[in-house]
Design a protein around this motif. Structure first.
Motif, PDB file in Angstrom:
ATOM      1  N   UNK A 161       0.818  -1.203   0.000  1.00  0.00           N
ATOM      2  CA  UNK A 161       0.000   0.000   0.000  1.00  0.00           C
ATOM      3  C   UNK A 161       0.856   1.260   0.000  1.00  0.00           C
ATOM      4  N   UNK A 162       2.117   1.149   0.375  1.00  0.00           N
ATOM      5  CA  UNK A 162       3.020   2.291   0.381  1.00  0.00           C
ATOM      6  C   UNK A 162       3.736   2.480  -0.952  1.00  0.00           C
ATOM      7  N   UNK A 163       3.312   1.761  -1.954  1.00  0.00           N
ATOM      8  CA  UNK A 163       3.921   1.845  -3.268  1.00  0.00           C
ATOM      9  C   UNK A 163       3.549   3.170  -3.932  1.00  0.00           C
ATOM     10  N   UNK A 164       4.449   3.715  -4.715  1.00  0.00           N
ATOM     11  CA  UNK A 164       4.190   4.957  -5.442  1.00  0.00           C
ATOM     12  C   UNK A 164       3.083   4.714  -6.465  1.00  0.00           C
ATOM     13  N   UNK A 165       2.241   5.709  -6.650  1.00  0.00           N
ATOM     14  CA  UNK A 165       1.118   5.574  -7.583  1.00  0.00           C
ATOM     15  C   UNK A 165       1.637   5.336  -9.000  1.00  0.00           C
ATOM     16  N   UNK A 166       2.713   6.023  -9.369  1.00  0.00           N
ATOM     17  CA  UNK A 166       3.295   5.819 -10.702  1.00  0.00           C
ATOM     18  C   UNK A 166       3.753   4.364 -10.863  1.00  0.00           C
ATOM     19  N   UNK A 167       4.307   3.777  -9.795  1.00  0.00           N
ATOM     20  CA  UNK A 167       4.735   2.376  -9.851  1.00  0.00           C
ATOM     21  C   UNK A 167       3.547   1.449 -10.018  1.00  0.00           C
ATOM     22  N   UNK A 168       2.408   1.787  -9.416  1.00  0.00           N
ATOM     23  CA  UNK A 168       1.191   0.995  -9.599  1.00  0.00           C
ATOM     24  C   UNK A 168       0.824   0.980 -11.079  1.00  0.00           C
ATOM     25  N   UNK A 169       0.900   2.152 -11.706  1.00  0.00           N
ATOM     26  CA  UNK A 169       0.585   2.235 -13.144  1.00  0.00           C
ATOM     27  C   UNK A 169       1.562   1.388 -13.960  1.00  0.00           C
ATOM     28  N   UNK A 170       2.837   1.463 -13.613  1.00  0.00           N
ATOM     29  CA  UNK A 170       3.851   0.652 -14.311  1.00  0.00           C
ATOM     30  C   UNK A 170       3.566  -0.838 -14.140  1.00  0.00           C
ATOM     31  N   UNK A 171       3.215  -1.235 -12.918  1.00  0.00           N
ATOM     32  CA  UNK A 171       2.884  -2.642 -12.657  1.00  0.00           C
ATOM     33  C   UNK A 171       1.677  -3.076 -13.479  1.00  0.00           C
ATOM     34  N   UNK A 172       0.691  -2.195 -13.558  1.00  0.00           N
ATOM     35  CA  UNK A 172      -0.513  -2.496 -14.341  1.00  0.00           C
ATOM     36  C   UNK A 172      -0.219  -2.649 -15.824  1.00  0.00           C
ATOM     37  N   UNK A 173       0.669  -1.818 -16.323  1.00  0.00           N
ATOM     38  CA  UNK A 173       1.019  -1.903 -17.746  1.00  0.00           C
ATOM     39  C   UNK A 173       1.875  -3.131 -18.043  1.00  0.00           C
ATOM     40  N   UNK A 174       2.646  -3.559 -17.061  1.00  0.00           N
ATOM     41  CA  UNK A 174       3.537  -4.711 -17.251  1.00  0.00           C
ATOM     42  C   UNK A 174       2.772  -6.030 -17.320  1.00  0.00           C
ATOM     43  N   UNK A 175       1.514  -6.053 -16.907  1.00  0.00           N
ATOM     44  CA  UNK A 175       0.766  -7.291 -16.820  1.00  0.00           C
ATOM     45  C   UNK A 175       0.084  -7.686 -18.099  1.00  0.00           C
TER      46      UNK A 175
END
Length: 183
Positions: A161-175
């Motif tokens: 939950x402490x992950x950066x919002x931009x990193x969440x977007x990157x993770x989402x795109x990587x999937x």
């Protein structure tokens, strides 16, 4: 987390994003909170990445998810769950397959939207605040009281939950994955 909660989180993210006023960054605050929650709800309990080819148990009520390629691995997010120790009962969860694809799409939409710069600024300020808090807490702890853990590191849900919002977007795109709804 069960698929119904994941679906509700996804719908909240979509609704929040679609109702944001691009000229008013304060309207993005809820999105900054919801995206890490959605990312966490789609996390593999073994590799702690967003699940790919998500599997869940057919015989338990724990609702933990794993990637098909992680099957048989050691759980690092929920290591003490006795319900899902037998991964032989895990099958592809079609609902989660669709949700992960939807997560990918909303991340793509957000990343290509005008709010991307606001997300970067939010993450930058948040990182500065966390760094200041860390510096303050390190000053309060005397060097003698600090201990290094010898235990094997386990990932906590809160760290996701402490992950950066931009990193969440990157993770989402990587999937990006193919949708195989046949199992």
């Amino acid at each position: 987390m069960d698929t119904e909660n994941c679906t509700n989180l996804y719908l909240q993210v979509c609704q929040t994003f679609l109702t944001c006023n691009y000229k008013d960054p304060s309207t993005f605050e809820e999105l900054y909170k919801l995206l890490p929650w959605l990312r966490q709800s789609l996390t593999c309990c073994i590799c702690s990445n967003v699940v790919t080819n998500p599997m869940s148990s057919t015989q338990s009520h724990c609702q933990h998810f794993i990637c098909r390629q992680c099957r048989g691995g050691r759980m690092i997010l929920r290591p003490s769950c006795s319900w899902c120790k037998n991964q032989d009962t895990f099958e592809i969860n079609q609902h989660l397959v669709v949700l992960v694809c939807c997560f990918h799409k909303i991340c793509e939409l957000i990343k290509n939207s005008p709010i991307l710069e606001n997300i970067r600024e939010y993450d930058r300020k948040r990182a500065e605040n966390l760094k200041q808090q860390e510096i303050s807490s390190n000053k309060e702890i005397s060097p003698k009281k600090r201990r290094k853990s010898t235990k094997r590191r386990e990932v906590s849900s809160n760290s996701l939950l402490n992950i950066a919002v931009y990193q969440v977007l990157e993770d989402g795109l990587a999937v990006k994955q193919s949708i195989d709804l046949t199992g």
